[in-house]
Write a protein that holds these residues in place. Sequence first.
Motif, PDB file in Angstrom:
ATOM      1  N   ASP A 276      -7.243   2.471  -5.282  1.00 48.31           N
ATOM      2  CA  ASP A 276      -6.032   1.901  -5.894  1.00 48.31           C
ATOM      3  C   ASP A 276      -6.274   1.611  -7.366  1.00 48.31           C
ATOM      4  O   ASP A 276      -7.335   1.115  -7.757  1.00 48.31           O
ATOM      5  CB  ASP A 276      -5.637   0.606  -5.186  1.00 48.31           C
ATOM      6  CG  ASP A 276      -5.248   0.837  -3.728  1.00 48.31           C
ATOM      7  OD1 ASP A 276      -4.922   1.984  -3.393  1.00 48.31           O
ATOM      8  OD2 ASP A 276      -5.280  -0.137  -2.947  1.00 48.31           O
ATOM      9  N   SER A 277      -5.272   1.917  -8.163  1.00 51.41           N
ATOM     10  CA  SER A 277      -5.382   1.628  -9.593  1.00 51.41           C
ATOM     11  C   SER A 277      -4.183   0.870 -10.143  1.00 51.41           C
ATOM     12  O   SER A 277      -4.205   0.428 -11.283  1.00 51.41           O
ATOM     13  CB  SER A 277      -5.552   2.935 -10.382  1.00 51.41           C
ATOM     14  OG  SER A 277      -4.431   3.786 -10.186  1.00 51.41           O
ATOM     15  N   ILE A 278      -3.127   0.746  -9.349  1.00 55.55           N
ATOM     16  CA  ILE A 278      -1.919   0.065  -9.805  1.00 55.55           C
ATOM     17  C   ILE A 278      -1.819  -1.292  -9.102  1.00 55.55           C
ATOM     18  O   ILE A 278      -1.829  -1.366  -7.873  1.00 55.55           O
ATOM     19  CB  ILE A 278      -0.659   0.902  -9.522  1.00 55.55           C
ATOM     20  CG1 ILE A 278      -0.734   2.217 -10.312  1.00 55.55           C
ATOM     21  CG2 ILE A 278       0.600   0.127  -9.892  1.00 55.55           C
ATOM     22  CD1 ILE A 278       0.429   3.142 -10.074  1.00 55.55           C
ATOM     23  N   PHE A 279      -1.706  -2.343  -9.904  1.00 53.41           N
ATOM     24  CA  PHE A 279      -1.630  -3.700  -9.372  1.00 53.41           C
ATOM     25  C   PHE A 279      -0.523  -4.462 -10.110  1.00 53.41           C
ATOM     26  O   PHE A 279      -0.061  -4.058 -11.179  1.00 53.41           O
ATOM     27  CB  PHE A 279      -2.959  -4.444  -9.557  1.00 53.41           C
ATOM     28  CG  PHE A 279      -4.122  -3.764  -8.882  1.00 53.41           C
ATOM     29  CD1 PHE A 279      -4.417  -4.031  -7.561  1.00 53.41           C
ATOM     30  CD2 PHE A 279      -4.909  -2.844  -9.576  1.00 53.41           C
ATOM     31  CE1 PHE A 279      -5.487  -3.413  -6.929  1.00 53.41           C
ATOM     32  CE2 PHE A 279      -5.976  -2.218  -8.959  1.00 53.41           C
ATOM     33  CZ  PHE A 279      -6.270  -2.498  -7.635  1.00 53.41           C
ATOM     34  N   LYS A 280      -0.147  -5.546  -9.536  1.00 49.57           N
ATOM     35  CA  LYS A 280       0.825  -6.447 -10.158  1.00 49.57           C
ATOM     36  C   LYS A 280       0.204  -7.844 -10.213  1.00 49.57           C
ATOM     37  O   LYS A 280      -0.369  -8.322  -9.250  1.00 49.57           O
ATOM     38  CB  LYS A 280       2.122  -6.506  -9.353  1.00 49.57           C
ATOM     39  CG  LYS A 280       3.156  -7.486  -9.911  1.00 49.57           C
ATOM     40  CD  LYS A 280       4.325  -7.700  -8.952  1.00 49.57           C
ATOM     41  CE  LYS A 280       5.154  -6.437  -8.821  1.00 49.57           C
ATOM     42  NZ  LYS A 280       6.360  -6.675  -7.988  1.00 49.57           N
ATOM     43  N   VAL A 294      -0.188  -3.527 -13.798  1.00 50.40           N
ATOM     44  CA  VAL A 294      -1.401  -3.097 -14.476  1.00 50.40           C
ATOM     45  C   VAL A 294      -1.857  -1.782 -13.863  1.00 50.40           C
ATOM     46  O   VAL A 294      -2.025  -1.685 -12.636  1.00 50.40           O
ATOM     47  CB  VAL A 294      -2.516  -4.153 -14.338  1.00 50.40           C
ATOM     48  CG1 VAL A 294      -3.781  -3.681 -15.027  1.00 50.40           C
ATOM     49  CG2 VAL A 294      -2.051  -5.491 -14.889  1.00 50.40           C
ATOM     50  N   ASN A 295      -2.047  -0.774 -14.678  1.00 53.66           N
ATOM     51  CA  ASN A 295      -2.567   0.514 -14.211  1.00 53.66           C
ATOM     52  C   ASN A 295      -3.967   0.691 -14.797  1.00 53.66           C
ATOM     53  O   ASN A 295      -4.127   0.912 -15.992  1.00 53.66           O
ATOM     54  CB  ASN A 295      -1.654   1.650 -14.665  1.00 53.66           C
ATOM     55  CG  ASN A 295      -2.026   2.972 -14.010  1.00 53.66           C
ATOM     56  OD1 ASN A 295      -3.140   3.135 -13.504  1.00 53.66           O
ATOM     57  ND2 ASN A 295      -1.083   3.916 -14.009  1.00 53.66           N
ATOM     58  N   ASN A 322      -1.355  -5.816  -4.623  1.00 51.91           N
ATOM     59  CA  ASN A 322      -1.671  -4.386  -4.621  1.00 51.91           C
ATOM     60  C   ASN A 322      -0.396  -3.559  -4.534  1.00 51.91           C
ATOM     61  O   ASN A 322       0.711  -4.092  -4.491  1.00 51.91           O
ATOM     62  CB  ASN A 322      -2.646  -4.036  -3.502  1.00 51.91           C
ATOM     63  CG  ASN A 322      -2.054  -4.269  -2.111  1.00 51.91           C
ATOM     64  OD1 ASN A 322      -0.840  -4.411  -1.953  1.00 51.91           O
ATOM     65  ND2 ASN A 322      -2.911  -4.303  -1.106  1.00 51.91           N
ATOM     66  N   ASP A 323      -0.553  -2.219  -4.492  1.00 54.24           N
ATOM     67  CA  ASP A 323       0.631  -1.358  -4.517  1.00 54.24           C
ATOM     68  C   ASP A 323       1.410  -1.376  -3.201  1.00 54.24           C
ATOM     69  O   ASP A 323       2.486  -0.797  -3.106  1.00 54.24           O
ATOM     70  CB  ASP A 323       0.243   0.073  -4.897  1.00 54.24           C
ATOM     71  CG  ASP A 323      -0.711   0.709  -3.892  1.00 54.24           C
ATOM     72  OD1 ASP A 323      -1.125   0.010  -2.953  1.00 54.24           O
ATOM     73  OD2 ASP A 323      -1.036   1.897  -4.061  1.00 54.24           O
TER      74      ASP A 323
END
Length: 781
Positions: A276-280, A294-295, A322-323
């Motif tokens: 995973d690379s995309i978070f909030k 955040v990417n 997480n995504d």
Amino acid sequence: MRFSSPLSILIVLFITFSSSSIIAQQNIEKDYAQYFELPRESVYLHLNKSDYVFGEDIWFKGYIYDRKNNKPTIKTSNIYVGLYDESGNQIKNDLFLGYEGLLRGNFEIDSTLTTGKYYVKASTYWMRNFIEDDTYSAEIRIINDKDKFSKTTLTDSIYDLQLLPESGYALLGIKNTIGVKVINSKGEGVEINEGQVLDQDQNHITSFKTNSFGLGKFQLTYKIGKSYQVIAKLGNGQTINKLLSVPQNIGANINVINAHGDKIIISVNKTIKTIDSIFKVLIHKNGISKSFNVNLNNNTSSNISIPRTELFEGINILTLINDKQQPIAERLIYNHRQKNKKIRLVYEQKVNDSIQLNLSLPQNESIYYNLSISVLPYDTKAYNHSDNIISNFKLLPYLKGNVENSRYYFTNINRRKKHDLDLLLLTQGWSRYRWFNIFNQKPKAIFKFENGLTLKGNLKPHRKYDTLKTLYLFPFKNSTSQFIEVDSTFTFSIPNLYPETNEIIKFTFASERKIKEKPELNTQLIINSSSDKINLEKIKNKIKLSKTPLNSINLKGLITDKTITLDEILILSKAEKQKRIERAFNDVVYIQEDDTKFTLVNFLRQNGYNIRTNNRGITSVTRFIRGSQRPQLLVLNGAVFPDGGIVNSLSMKEIEKLYLNKNRINNIKFGRNGQNGVIEIFTKKIIPGKNISTTVSLKKVKKGFKPYKEFYTPKYNSFNSPVYKKYGTIHWIPDITLEHETQTIIIPDHEQETIRFYIEGMSDTGDLISEVISINIPDIK
């Protein structure tokens, strides 16, 4: 990216704000907002002491706060306050009347209360709607010098060393911040003088120390195949050690640097093996949230700088999502956006057996404050509260872990205390609000805000007066008169009444005919108090500060007379000998025969009021307050009269009773409109065309609001004895109103060289004050 509210963010590394790549399986911001849609109330009781002696009373001032709007609550008037034993069993419970977020009261300490630990709990009916327990609880101790008990001690040689990764998880190959917490068997923090981190080969990695609460931190980058341990040397020379938990090989977390003056730095991290690379990152509090995506792409870490002006004042909860819209890490921080309020207390003079002091706000401060002040000898050992009004409203509602001496962080705030507060929050982990509940258990308003009590009753039909279905309820202390229409089933319900325990409520018929019969009634006053137990797990969130064992305190001879009654307390002054005064929220003047020879104007003038009529025929009623004449609010039979001319038309023969309310805080029904004083007039004849029967039905209130009792000082043997200086009381002032002008306070002179003033308070806009001020008193003979 869509924001819940504007947020200015400086991107240090690459961050994308595109929300298109996030699969929104649930709207986390919407769920969060709905969970906090109902306002949350907090209650704080300022107790005048923490250690009490048989012969004293437990005095308190209550503050009720709306956390979402950061203001005093105006929706609740019914506050339930109870006293509980060490096991959490209820001993007594009373209902207290609150207004505009304030209440005051007391509990008597009688001979049935033996030496030991007790708890005081305060709550509202509305609080029952929520899973989280928002009731207020405080620990106190009562010392009865008649008790005999053996000396027992609890060992504190067992220590618990906790190693707590920031935001909940340590990651492999990433620099982690590890929080340190050491407590003894009593739950008290223990300081580490020298701590070190070693790897499995005994290589020294880093060193650290803790503060006096046993809180500290260090940084560690976990390497593959390595294990680590902490060895800590305590102040008593004892050494303890503990292995660190194995880090996560796949996962993400957040670290926060909260030491910069005008901004914070948030670092979002993941391990190399994390796909995973995309978070909030969601920044939230009380149902309001600010979010950004955040990417990380091929990076394992990204830093973000956020100005403090864009954060919430007070607690901010930072949650990493997480995504899949799952919360995976959380960190709490505190944002000191408001300046620490300071008030000024200055010795003025001694007058006979009293001391006069002046209390004022800082210059250019025009906010209206209400304060309570506990006045104790300088060397007191009897004020050991671990909390204050700020920690109760701004900090503790968001934490689920133990906090030792939470008021330390909000008294004389400086850079060191801000650092210590951040250490506390680092070691707290996730907030008190569980995400499972946020997603699945939205609160419902089953229990309503309470404003007064409801009186239900039924009228027995009379064969001669079966058409009479209108009753007249006479005015009483905190409620005005009213007419009551009885329905076809001869039942009635009267909401929003404020009767006191043992007060007499009077009913009669109201009709155009003269009625010689009294109404036969059955009545029931609905009150929602019940016997309960205190949540001892919640009490652990407030660790007691007193280090003095009860079995080592000898208070014999402190108090001479322990049989003071209420009648002895209410000693009338010379000017009041011809009037009966009851001290509650109002000063009630019952008209006596000697008073009926006066006009109302003359009677008011005798009681310190100034009545003048100008050349336009407008009458003003004023009272001299702090250097000028201030207008009084006039109320006749519950109706406000803007013109004071009503006083010219009334004689004392027409008046049943008066409320001469000279203290703004006493005027619970009128708020700031009555801040300079209120004159409430209740006449014998209510309205033209209606005859009020002189034959009345009397109903005694068995359980209502507890009457307010004026503070009195116990009869101490000596003000100079060592035991008085440690456990005696000088004064308790539950109501001080403070605006832009200086307020004079007067306390008894107990021959003390230095006096401590423990001050708590709240403004009508929600600003909070907590201060401890020491004043030297000159020896003037």
